[in-house]
Design a protein around this motif. Sequence first.
Motif, PDB file in Angstrom:
ATOM      1  N   PRO A 515       0.147  -1.125   0.073  1.00  0.00           N
ATOM      2  CA  PRO A 515       0.039   0.228   0.141  1.00  0.00           C
ATOM      3  C   PRO A 515       0.831   1.142   0.082  1.00  0.00           C
ATOM      4  N   ASP A 516       0.224   2.119  -0.987  1.00  0.00           N
ATOM      5  CA  ASP A 516       1.804   3.740  -1.039  1.00  0.00           C
ATOM      6  C   ASP A 516       3.073   3.153  -0.980  1.00  0.00           C
ATOM      7  N   THR A 517       2.779   2.430  -2.749  1.00  0.00           N
ATOM      8  CA  THR A 517       3.864   2.323  -3.323  1.00  0.00           C
ATOM      9  C   THR A 517       4.012   1.790  -4.332  1.00  0.00           C
ATOM     10  N   ASP A 518       5.201   1.338  -4.766  1.00  0.00           N
ATOM     11  CA  ASP A 518       4.429   0.969  -6.429  1.00  0.00           C
ATOM     12  C   ASP A 518       5.618  -0.184  -6.205  1.00  0.00           C
ATOM     13  N   VAL A 519       5.691  -0.683  -5.432  1.00  0.00           N
ATOM     14  CA  VAL A 519       6.059  -2.208  -5.379  1.00  0.00           C
ATOM     15  C   VAL A 519       4.945  -3.289  -5.487  1.00  0.00           C
ATOM     16  N   TYR A 520       5.509  -4.589  -7.168  1.00  0.00           N
ATOM     17  CA  TYR A 520       4.254  -5.871  -6.233  1.00  0.00           C
ATOM     18  C   TYR A 520       4.987  -6.515  -5.987  1.00  0.00           C
ATOM     19  N   ILE A 521       4.434  -7.231  -5.627  1.00  0.00           N
ATOM     20  CA  ILE A 521       5.009  -8.705  -4.741  1.00  0.00           C
ATOM     21  C   ILE A 521       4.179  -9.790  -4.958  1.00  0.00           C
ATOM     22  N   ILE A 523       1.022 -12.399  -4.173  1.00  0.00           N
ATOM     23  CA  ILE A 523       0.552 -12.650  -2.891  1.00  0.00           C
ATOM     24  C   ILE A 523       0.596 -14.118  -2.514  1.00  0.00           C
ATOM     25  N   ASP A 524       0.977 -14.697  -3.241  1.00  0.00           N
ATOM     26  CA  ASP A 524       0.454 -16.027  -2.839  1.00  0.00           C
ATOM     27  C   ASP A 524       2.075 -16.269  -1.602  1.00  0.00           C
ATOM     28  N   ALA A 525       3.098 -15.713  -1.900  1.00  0.00           N
ATOM     29  CA  ALA A 525       4.623 -15.626  -0.986  1.00  0.00           C
ATOM     30  C   ALA A 525       4.344 -14.813   0.330  1.00  0.00           C
ATOM     31  N   TYR A 526       3.282 -14.125   0.806  1.00  0.00           N
ATOM     32  CA  TYR A 526       3.217 -13.633   1.564  1.00  0.00           C
ATOM     33  C   TYR A 526       1.891 -13.446   1.717  1.00  0.00           C
ATOM     34  N   GLU A 527       1.129 -14.918   2.525  1.00  0.00           N
ATOM     35  CA  GLU A 527      -0.093 -14.466   2.319  1.00  0.00           C
ATOM     36  C   GLU A 527      -0.632 -14.523   3.964  1.00  0.00           C
ATOM     37  N   GLU A 528       0.627 -14.217   4.689  1.00  0.00           N
ATOM     38  CA  GLU A 528       0.678 -14.504   6.219  1.00  0.00           C
ATOM     39  C   GLU A 528       0.539 -12.708   6.214  1.00  0.00           C
ATOM     40  N   ASN A 529       0.260 -11.797   5.639  1.00  0.00           N
ATOM     41  CA  ASN A 529       0.959 -10.340   6.338  1.00  0.00           C
ATOM     42  C   ASN A 529       0.167  -9.310   6.483  1.00  0.00           C
ATOM     43  N   SER A 530      -1.011 -10.008   6.316  1.00  0.00           N
ATOM     44  CA  SER A 530      -2.793  -9.297   7.331  1.00  0.00           C
ATOM     45  C   SER A 530      -2.758  -8.972   8.759  1.00  0.00           C
ATOM     46  N   ASN A 557      -4.441   1.740   4.554  1.00  0.00           N
ATOM     47  CA  ASN A 557      -3.768   3.012   4.409  1.00  0.00           C
ATOM     48  C   ASN A 557      -2.944   3.525   5.630  1.00  0.00           C
ATOM     49  N   ILE A 558      -1.488   3.116   5.077  1.00  0.00           N
ATOM     50  CA  ILE A 558      -0.563   3.833   5.672  1.00  0.00           C
ATOM     51  C   ILE A 558      -0.885   4.703   7.017  1.00  0.00           C
ATOM     52  N   THR A 559      -1.180   5.824   6.523  1.00  0.00           N
ATOM     53  CA  THR A 559      -1.490   6.823   7.522  1.00  0.00           C
ATOM     54  C   THR A 559      -2.651   6.571   8.614  1.00  0.00           C
ATOM     55  N   VAL A 586       0.709  -6.448   2.739  1.00  0.00           N
ATOM     56  CA  VAL A 586       0.396  -6.998   0.751  1.00  0.00           C
ATOM     57  C   VAL A 586      -0.913  -7.087   0.105  1.00  0.00           C
ATOM     58  N   LYS A 587      -1.936  -6.441  -0.409  1.00  0.00           N
ATOM     59  CA  LYS A 587      -2.881  -6.312  -0.736  1.00  0.00           C
ATOM     60  C   LYS A 587      -3.209  -6.327  -2.538  1.00  0.00           C
ATOM     61  N   GLU A 588      -3.870  -7.013  -2.682  1.00  0.00           N
ATOM     62  CA  GLU A 588      -4.765  -7.278  -4.533  1.00  0.00           C
ATOM     63  C   GLU A 588      -5.876  -5.696  -4.508  1.00  0.00           C
ATOM     64  N   ILE A 589      -5.229  -5.235  -5.834  1.00  0.00           N
ATOM     65  CA  ILE A 589      -6.042  -3.691  -5.584  1.00  0.00           C
ATOM     66  C   ILE A 589      -7.591  -4.798  -5.881  1.00  0.00           C
ATOM     67  N   PRO A 590      -8.796  -4.108  -5.795  1.00  0.00           N
ATOM     68  CA  PRO A 590      -9.876  -4.572  -6.458  1.00  0.00           C
ATOM     69  C   PRO A 590     -10.169  -4.714  -7.349  1.00  0.00           C
TER      70      PRO A 590
END
Length: 722
Positions: A515-521, A523-530, A557-559, A586-590
């Motif tokens: 979120p709030d970045t231009d970095v895309y990774i 999602i299956d490799a980081y399923e524990e991130n929420s 939103n990070i803020t 990490v989150k997919e864009i709806p």
Amino acid sequence: MDHAEENEILAASQRYYVERPIFSHPVLQERLHKKDKISDSIGDKLKQAFTCTPKKIRNIIYMFLPITKWLPAYKFKEYVLGDLVSGISTGVLQLPQGLAFAMLAAVPPVFGLYSSFYPVIMYCFLGTSRHISIGPFAVISLMIGGVAVRLVPDDIVIPGGVNATNGTEARDALRVKVAMSVTLLSGIIQFCLGVCRFGFVAIYLTEPLVRGFTTAAAVHVFTSMLKYLFGVKTKRYSGIFSVVYSTVAVLQNVKNLNVCSLGVGLMVFGLLLGGKEFNERFKEKLPAPIPLEFFAVVMGTGISAGFNLKESYDMDVVGTLPLGLLPPANPDTSLFHLVYVDAIAIAIVGFSVTISMAKTLANKHGYQVDGNQELIALGLCNSIGSLFQTFSISCSLSRSLVQEGTGGKTQLAGCLASLMILLVILATGFLFESLPQAVLSAIVIVNLKGMFMQFSDLPFFWRTSKIELTIWLTTFVSSLFLGLDYGLITAVIIALLTVIYRTQSPSYKVLGQLPDTDVYIDIDAYEENSLRLLAKTFTLLNLGLLQLLPAFQEPTNITSLHSTWTACSSQSEGQPPLPVFFSLFVKEIPGIKIFQINAPIYYANSDLYSSALKRKTGVNPAVIMGARRKAMKKYAKEVGNANVANANVVKVDAEVDGEDATKPEEEDDEVKYPPIVIKSTLPEELQRFMPPGDNVHTIILDFTQVNFIDSVGVKTLAGHKL
């Protein structure tokens, strides 16, 4: 808080922003000015190729005779001592190895001395490496011996009625002819590859392949040396399952072993093994490694001659070493059709081993080697050397390390080592005629230690790459049981098949955004991130998770998370700033799926790519198109029925009112159903006819890791267009 933690928190809190116009490909090409490629005409190219200038002549001489470049720049005071010590150390090692590797090549020992002299002198003028030691090498010698034994077996009956068991000299003469023919042909192959600039051929022999192949060759060498160590008389085998036949033959005759031969061999084996360990442990303190092989040869020769072991205990010794150099002789070219497969394998393996060691030492000392010139140098060393009864040579790993480790700076050290061999050939060779073959076999077996240590590659490849582990194992097994020639061919084919497998089985990823970045990774490799990771963290911090839940009801939103964290931190003293784990969310864009592949899209994997795209994104164009058609038909039918009902109502009303049954203009024609047209978007009233599914309106294909697409791949992508 240490320095590393401070940098981590600083990296997590710093941000950067990029603002730029949005470009399309046509607009970008319009704004950029592409360079015009001006190609020379054929006439200009020919003129440039055949123009003779002093600079071009000098460069050609430097290319084909590298000694003319480094010898004038030779720093005598700085280099001479190191080259002198290195040459002597390499020479005393090259003498026993030359004699021992001749046994592997199935030729008399003196031919190992010839192979340690002529090629070394030629490589000094032609080679680009300053540190490798050229000469007999165990793997190449074994491959030569395999060809010689296959064409001239131990029990061959030579024309004229002389049996090979009684006429060993005639049999050895035929094997020397075979070795010369293989050497000449392999040299011609290497020279032609070098002239045609095929130095890149070594890249197809990957490191796992080479290491698995040399490990299998070490097993072959070990089993070939057992008969000399035990002092038993067995037939030498070659070809498929030769390693099994050799081992079984030795075990069957172990009851007839020569105890004296075994005792001398084990004594030398223990001396060399302990001495090498001593050299390795104290290499920083020793001015030069102790020449253990040379001491073993001197000691073994002295004991054998002093106690007359050949006559007293029937121990096999080296035998006659004729003094002097033999006159040149023409190899038998009529054998080429029988040995061309072996010659190709020997040429490629010899070059691969040489260029690998040459590049390693060149990188260490800061200069470059030319793979094409190395091919030319090896080709000339082998082809010209075959005229002087040498067998195929390559870079010896153990001698190269000694030559470099004892201070050698240039190939003058190799020249000095070859001059020591020349001294033995011309004057002192007869002193080593009583040398037991068990001593030479012990020398060879001890020098296999480095190759046997390559079995430790298996745990490493198991952890890093299962495909490379497969290459190593298949190369080892095929080379062990099919023979080194057919094993190498099988290994190369399997290595190429793994390349095809990699392109047909790439990794498919659906990317999510930090979120709030231009970095895309992935999602299956980081399923524990929420919430799960946050729950773990806040449990450890003894904070209430419920205070953060509202932040996840809206798009992340990070803020908002930062403000919530700050509010929570006010309840706890000494709470750290915003944790680093927020940057790993990490989150997919709806409504958007970003699909990535790390391989080319071509005819071999286009169907797999299509299936993976449907599976990972959950979007199947064929299903959607069919659903749209069904929805449009239902919509058209419902609208049509409504129009017919309205028309009937109008007709009944007209009759009741007594008016003329005059149809309005709109109904002059018969009722028309709306056409079924597939649109990119459906009207809202059609949505109720569509089956429920994911609300995905955009699929982005990430091609950053795709290096090419063929026509089949383009058609596959076009088939997904809605």
